[in-house]
Design a protein around this motif. Structure first.
Motif, PDB file in Angstrom:
ATOM      1  N   ALA A  83      -0.754   3.169 -13.668  1.00 51.25           N
ATOM      2  CA  ALA A  83      -0.376   2.509 -12.416  1.00 51.25           C
ATOM      3  C   ALA A  83      -0.311   3.511 -11.269  1.00 51.25           C
ATOM      4  O   ALA A  83      -0.734   3.205 -10.137  1.00 51.25           O
ATOM      5  N   ARG A  87      -2.520   3.438  -7.816  1.00 52.15           N
ATOM      6  CA  ARG A  87      -1.879   3.518  -6.494  1.00 52.15           C
ATOM      7  C   ARG A  87      -2.485   4.636  -5.657  1.00 52.15           C
ATOM      8  O   ARG A  87      -2.711   4.473  -4.447  1.00 52.15           O
ATOM      9  N   TYR A  93      -3.989  -3.329  -9.005  1.00 49.62           N
ATOM     10  CA  TYR A  93      -3.571  -2.945 -10.352  1.00 49.62           C
ATOM     11  C   TYR A  93      -3.062  -4.165 -11.099  1.00 49.62           C
ATOM     12  O   TYR A  93      -2.204  -4.912 -10.606  1.00 49.62           O
ATOM     13  N   ALA A 110       4.598  -0.646  -6.209  1.00 52.13           N
ATOM     14  CA  ALA A 110       4.039  -1.708  -5.364  1.00 52.13           C
ATOM     15  C   ALA A 110       4.631  -1.712  -3.963  1.00 52.13           C
ATOM     16  O   ALA A 110       4.004  -2.234  -3.030  1.00 52.13           O
ATOM     17  N   PHE A 117      -0.161  -5.272  -6.882  1.00 50.01           N
ATOM     18  CA  PHE A 117       0.266  -4.811  -8.200  1.00 50.01           C
ATOM     19  C   PHE A 117       0.769  -6.030  -8.969  1.00 50.01           C
ATOM     20  O   PHE A 117       1.785  -6.623  -8.603  1.00 50.01           O
TER      21      PHE A 117
END
Length: 359
Positions: A83, A87, A93, A110, A117
């Motif tokens: 993740a 980012r 994601y 997020a 996300f």
């Protein structure tokens, strides 16, 4: 054509790759640290294969550069690392994790992100969350929301009544970690493998018990609106008692690598499985106490010429449907997106979501 990266070339990652490549709407790249896993990918349509060390975040980010979306099909232990890499390159994601701690980290990533996300896009949490929220919206006042899911062998032959159908690490994690629930209107932690219940569907006996992670963000969504909310995993009768002996009496809860080795040595994998989804909601509507339920069975099949287990089909089609809805503009394109924001009708009408529609 959107460029999509799938991190993880295992049973689920391979199925996601086969579905997306067969749609001919996505340019699919599969990343894995294990070349043998990449070589085993099957499907009638080609995908790009990239060997990358997932532990090297700089190398992973470089491999993800230029991707529209990153679909994480790796083990839950790698969730936060993947993740963070997504980012850093500004990609959307999506993942399949049921791990509560990892999802909290994803939610933090997020905040302020230029991309979406969307964690927990699989079966449970994922599809069952979408179903439960759809049923809940039909009531004026909610009393009880009960969410049940099981991935079971069609032909059980051992005392556990179980075969390996997906991540061994994931199964062990959900049997060991604390569970969330709403009990009498209050958010509580409950113990895994407890609150055993027995029921029957279509004349077949099952049991269900607490496991971790299946509720996703539903506790937060429904806190203050529902009296009782819980999630339990479905197994054949007797499974929970044996697992409690292994984990508690024999101490394997604290020796998870050994338990994984035992499972993967002694319990066969099967492709002949069935996924059961069972949700029941009770509450008040128009002054009357009402109940609505959703029950579904999804069985193994063939996708893009590849024999697939039911858990592969349901998990992969879930994340593929959410990706499609995102790319079509049907979901928020920035920040944290909950499964509850996905409409059941839109999901089932999607070309991937239709795998949940049984005759």
């Amino acid at each position: 054509m959107q460029r999509i990266a799938i991190v993880g070339a295992g049973k689920i990652g391979g199925m996601i790759a086969a579905m997306l490549s067969a749609s001919q709407s996505y340019d699919v790249t599969v990343l894995d640290r294990d070349q043998a896993q990449l070589d085993r990918l099957r499907g009638a349509h080609p995908v790009n294969r990239v060997r990358v060390d997932i532990d090297d975040e700089a190398a992973l980010a470089a491999a993800l550069s230029g991707m529209s979306a990153v679909l994480n099909a790796g083990p839950f232990q790698l969730t936060t690392r993947i993740a963070r890499a997504a980012r850093s390159v500004g990609a959307h994601y999506l993942d399949l994790t049921e791990d509560v701690a990892s999802t909290r980290v994803v939610r933090g990533l997020a905040d302020g992100a230029p991309s979406a996300f969307i964690p927990q896009c699989g079966l449970a949490p994922g599809f069952i969350t979408i179903v439960a929220n759809d049923l809940a919206k039909r009531f004026d006042t909610l009393h009880d929301v009960r969410m049940r899911v099981g991935a079971l062998p069609q032909f059980p032959t051992n005392a556990l009544g179980y075969n390996l159908t997906w991540s061994t690490d994931g199964v062990i994690n959900e049997y060991c970690e604390p569970c969330e629930a709403i009990v009498d209107g209050r958010l509580q932690q409950t113990m895994p493998l407890e609150e055993l219940e027995n029921f029957a569907l279509d004349g077949i006996a099952y049991e269900a018990f607490n496991t971790s992670g299946g509720l996703g963000s539903m506790c937060e969504t429904l806190l203050g609106r529902v009296r009782n909310l819980n999630y339990r995993t479905i197994r054949y009768p007797g499974h929970a008692a044996i697992m409690k002996t292994l984990l508690n009496d024999l101490g394997l809860r604290d020796r998870r690598p050994l338990l994984k080795e035992i499972f993967e040595t002694a319990i066969p994998v099967t492709m002949q499985d069935v996924v059961i989804v069972f949700v029941t909601v009770t509450g008040m509507r128009d002054g009357r106490l009402m109940q609505e339920s959703y029950a579904n069975h999804v069985r193994a099949g063939v996708i893009d010429g590849v024999p697939c287990s039911a858990i592969q089909i349901t998990t992969a089609s879930g994340i593929c449907a959410v990706l499609d809805l995102l790319m079509e503009g049907g979901l928020p394109e920035k920040g944290f997106v909950r499964q509850e924001e996905i409409a059941l009708d839109a999901f089932l009408a999607n070309r991937f979501g239709r795998h949940y529609v049984t005759a």
